[in-house]
Motif scaffolding. Structure first.
Motif, short mmCIF file in Angstrom:
data_model
loop_
_atom_site.label_atom_id
_atom_site.label_comp_id
_atom_site.label_asym_id
_atom_site.label_seq_id
_atom_site.Cartn_x
_atom_site.Cartn_y
_atom_site.Cartn_z
N ARG A 1 4.91 10.50 -7.10
CA ARG A 1 5.52 11.52 -6.23
C ARG A 1 7.01 11.27 -6.05
O ARG A 1 7.82 12.22 -6.11
N LYS A 2 7.38 10.01 -5.84
CA LYS A 2 8.80 9.71 -5.66
C LYS A 2 9.59 9.95 -6.95
O LYS A 2 10.77 10.32 -6.91
N ALA A 3 8.95 9.75 -8.09
CA ALA A 3 9.64 10.02 -9.37
C ALA A 3 9.92 11.52 -9.50
O ALA A 3 10.99 11.92 -9.97
N LEU A 4 8.95 12.32 -9.07
CA LEU A 4 9.18 13.78 -9.09
C LEU A 4 10.28 14.15 -8.09
O LEU A 4 11.17 14.96 -8.40
N ASP A 5 10.25 13.56 -6.90
CA ASP A 5 11.29 13.83 -5.90
C ASP A 5 12.67 13.45 -6.43
O ASP A 5 13.64 14.20 -6.27
N GLU B 1 4.73 15.13 -17.36
CA GLU B 1 5.58 14.05 -17.88
C GLU B 1 5.50 12.82 -17.01
O GLU B 1 5.48 11.68 -17.51
N VAL B 2 5.46 13.01 -15.70
CA VAL B 2 5.40 11.86 -14.80
C VAL B 2 4.02 11.19 -14.87
O VAL B 2 3.90 9.96 -14.79
N PHE B 3 2.97 11.99 -15.06
CA PHE B 3 1.63 11.44 -15.32
C PHE B 3 1.68 10.52 -16.53
O PHE B 3 1.13 9.41 -16.52
N ARG B 4 2.38 10.96 -17.57
CA ARG B 4 2.49 10.10 -18.77
C ARG B 4 3.28 8.83 -18.46
O ARG B 4 2.91 7.75 -18.91
N ALA C 1 3.31 7.23 -15.76
CA ALA C 1 2.46 6.33 -14.96
C ALA C 1 1.35 5.67 -15.77
O ALA C 1 0.75 4.69 -15.32
N THR C 2 1.08 6.20 -16.94
CA THR C 2 -0.05 5.69 -17.74
C THR C 2 0.45 5.18 -19.10
O THR C 2 0.81 4.02 -19.24
N LEU C 3 0.53 6.09 -20.07
CA LEU C 3 0.95 5.67 -21.42
C LEU C 3 2.37 5.10 -21.43
O LEU C 3 2.64 4.10 -22.11
N GLY C 4 3.27 5.73 -20.68
CA GLY C 4 4.66 5.25 -20.64
C GLY C 4 4.75 3.82 -20.15
O GLY C 4 5.48 2.99 -20.71
N GLY C 5 3.98 3.51 -19.11
CA GLY C 5 3.97 2.15 -18.58
C GLY C 5 3.45 1.15 -19.60
O GLY C 5 3.99 0.05 -19.75
N SER C 6 2.39 1.54 -20.30
CA SER C 6 1.83 0.60 -21.29
C SER C 6 2.81 0.41 -22.45
O SER C 6 2.93 -0.70 -22.98
N GLN C 7 3.54 1.46 -22.81
CA GLN C 7 4.57 1.31 -23.84
C GLN C 7 5.70 0.41 -23.33
O GLN C 7 6.20 -0.45 -24.05
N ALA C 8 6.09 0.61 -22.07
CA ALA C 8 7.18 -0.18 -21.51
C ALA C 8 6.82 -1.67 -21.48
O ALA C 8 7.70 -2.52 -21.62
N LEU C 9 5.53 -1.98 -21.33
CA LEU C 9 5.09 -3.37 -21.31
C LEU C 9 4.60 -3.83 -22.68
O LEU C 9 4.03 -4.93 -22.80
N SER C 10 4.82 -3.01 -23.70
CA SER C 10 4.35 -3.35 -25.06
C SER C 10 2.86 -3.68 -25.07
O SER C 10 2.43 -4.60 -25.76
N LEU C 11 2.10 -2.95 -24.27
CA LEU C 11 0.65 -3.14 -24.25
C LEU C 11 -0.06 -1.90 -24.78
O LEU C 11 -1.28 -1.78 -24.65
N ASP C 12 0.70 -0.99 -25.41
CA ASP C 12 0.08 0.28 -25.79
C ASP C 12 -0.84 0.17 -27.00
O ASP C 12 -1.51 1.14 -27.32
N ASP C 13 -0.92 -1.00 -27.65
CA ASP C 13 -1.98 -1.19 -28.64
C ASP C 13 -3.32 -1.39 -27.95
O ASP C 13 -4.37 -1.22 -28.57
N HIS C 14 -3.29 -1.76 -26.67
CA HIS C 14 -4.53 -2.12 -25.97
C HIS C 14 -4.92 -1.13 -24.89
O HIS C 14 -6.08 -1.04 -24.52
N THR C 15 -3.94 -0.42 -24.33
CA THR C 15 -4.23 0.37 -23.13
C THR C 15 -3.25 1.54 -23.03
O THR C 15 -2.33 1.65 -23.84
N GLY C 16 -3.46 2.42 -22.05
CA GLY C 16 -2.52 3.52 -21.80
C GLY C 16 -3.10 4.90 -22.00
O GLY C 16 -2.64 5.85 -21.37
#
Ligand code: GUN
Ligand code: FE
Length: 418
Positions: free
Chosen positions: A313-317, A336-339, A341-356
């Motif tokens: 919500r704050k990201a949208l605000d 976009e903000v949903f992404r 919070a989920t896939l984007g975060g896993s990419q940011a942590l380089s965990l998107d091979d495992h989760t997201g």
């Protein structure tokens, strides 16, 4: 050991690199005994499972009309050690705030009993809020940092935990160490360089803060006169890598964002904290236009909420504030903000091979959301489409709507296993 396999039937919502919101209705998703997604089949029939997939799940989860599965949320930046004073102490700018509130509280983590109490609360709370992956800052204390790793493991949360003890890898499959220089003003060049070398030699994740407020940026300029920019300070010490996540970045120049992109470094957008400490407003659209990986963070306790829904919500605000200031600004959509919070975060942590998201072969990290949960915060007047249900949950929902949380196929909320 408990088997984690199951097959779920119903609506699934998630993101892909190509589309911020993909909705799969009447779908079947199978999870194997290792907790990995074995198949996802739109419009499949449960009866065909054993024929088509050679699969007979030990458990079938049948979703109701107003329910859906979404990927677990990824908190890319949270200070577990600051949870005890979350919701207070937001009356000063960053540097004063650190000296007045943060450092005295963090020094208490030499006491393992205190650490155990706070870390247990924060892991349980964030799990209930739907955070399946958390990238934690602990404190300078080795023993209590290791304790945070153990508590995350015990409750089944996927986590990165810093402070890190060299290359002594933990034996917890979901918990990894992360090299954690607090931020440039509190680290000598020698320390930064040594941490860069440790990360490189052991292929470790790295996290820190950057360019959060203007006074801090000015201080870094004074402390590191030979560096071209704040980003350059970290770059010189080999701290910008594919596995680096930097929090805030409100005052980064476009040139610095290019360096983020070139090194594969990602940003953690922490809008609650940026508002609460009056630090700045990150232009996420500009970050994304520079093709810099980006996730969301709560930044407890600079951010007062430990809930990723609040971060959404704050990201949208924050994006709307930028549009108010400049009508040309292209506001972020809720998809976009949903992404983020989920896939984007896993990419940011380089965990998107495992989760997201819900891709075959990834771990099943998911929230079972009931938008119309009895006693919950949402009244459903008409039967909404899944897209509207997701939007309502993101804007109005809370932990009462999160019926179950799965990490790597294991049900971790409710806390049945402890
Ligand atoms: N910069 C350095 N340390 C901190 C911290 O604990 N919180 C925030 N928000 N910024 C920081
Ligand atoms: Fe922080």
């Amino acid at each position: 050991k408990k088997k984690n396999d199951n097959t779920s039937v119903g609506t699934f919502v998630h993101s892909t690199p190509q589309t911020p919101l993909q909705i799969l209705e009447d779908a079947l998703l199978g999870v194997d005994t290792r907790g990995k997604i074995a198949f996802i089949d739109k419009g499949g029939e449960l009866q065909d499972l054993s024929q088509t997939f050679g699969f007979s799940p030990s458990k079938v989860i049948q979703l109701e009309d107003h329910e859906f599965f979404m990927p677990g949320m990824v908190d890319t930046h949270i200070h577990a050690s600051q949870y005890s004073y979350a919701g207070t102490a937001l009356d000063m700018p960053l540097l004063q705030w650190l000296n007045t509130y943060t450092f005295p509280v963090e020094s208490r983590f030499k006491d393992l009993q205190f650490a155990h109490n706070v870390y247990t609360q924060v892991v349980k709370r964030t799990l209930r809020n739907g955070t399946t992956t958390a990238c934690y800052f602990a404190t300078i204390h080795t023993d209590s940092s290791l304790l945070l790793g153990r508590i995350a493991h015990d409750f089944g949360q996927r986590a990165l935990v810093g402070k890190v003890c060299m290359d002594r890898n933990s034996s917890y499959p979901l918990v990894k160490p992360v090299v954690t220089p607090r931020f440039a003003p509190s680290c000598s060049e020698a320390l930064l360089t040594q941490l860069g070398a440790i990360a490189k030699n052991n292929n470790l994740h790295i996290q820190s803060h950057i360019s959060e407020n203007t006074e801090e940026v000015k201080l870094v300029k004074e402390l590191f006169p030979d560096s071209e920019s704040y980003t350059d300070v970290y770059h010189k010490s080999n701290l910008l890598t594919e596995k680096t996540v930097m929090a805030h970045g409100c005052h980064l120049s476009d040139k610095e964002l290019v360096l983020f992109r070139e090194t594969g470094t990602s940003l953690s957008h922490c809008p609650n904290s940026n508002f609460s400490l009056c630090s700045g407003v990150l232009n996420v659209r500009n970050v994304l236009n520079h093709k810099v990986k980006c996730g969301l963070g709560t930044d407890v306790a600079g951010g007062y909420s430990s809930s990723m829904l609040d971060a959404v919500r704050k990201a949208l605000d924050a994006s709307k504030v930028l549009t108010i200031q400049n009508p040309e600004h292209n506001t972020l959509t809720f998809e976009e903000v949903f992404r983020l919070a989920t896939l984007g975060g896993s990419q940011a942590l380089s965990l998107d091979d495992h989760t997201g998201n819900f891709e075959v072969g990834k771990d099943f990290d998911a929230l079972r959301v009931n938008v119309a949960a009895p006693g919950g915060p949402i009244d459903l007047i008409q039967s909404d489409r899944p897209k509207n249900l997701l939007e309502k949950f993101l804007n109005l929902g809370d932990d009462r709507n999160i019926m179950e949380v799965f990490v790597a196929g294991r049900k971790v909320v409710p806390f049945t296993d402890l």
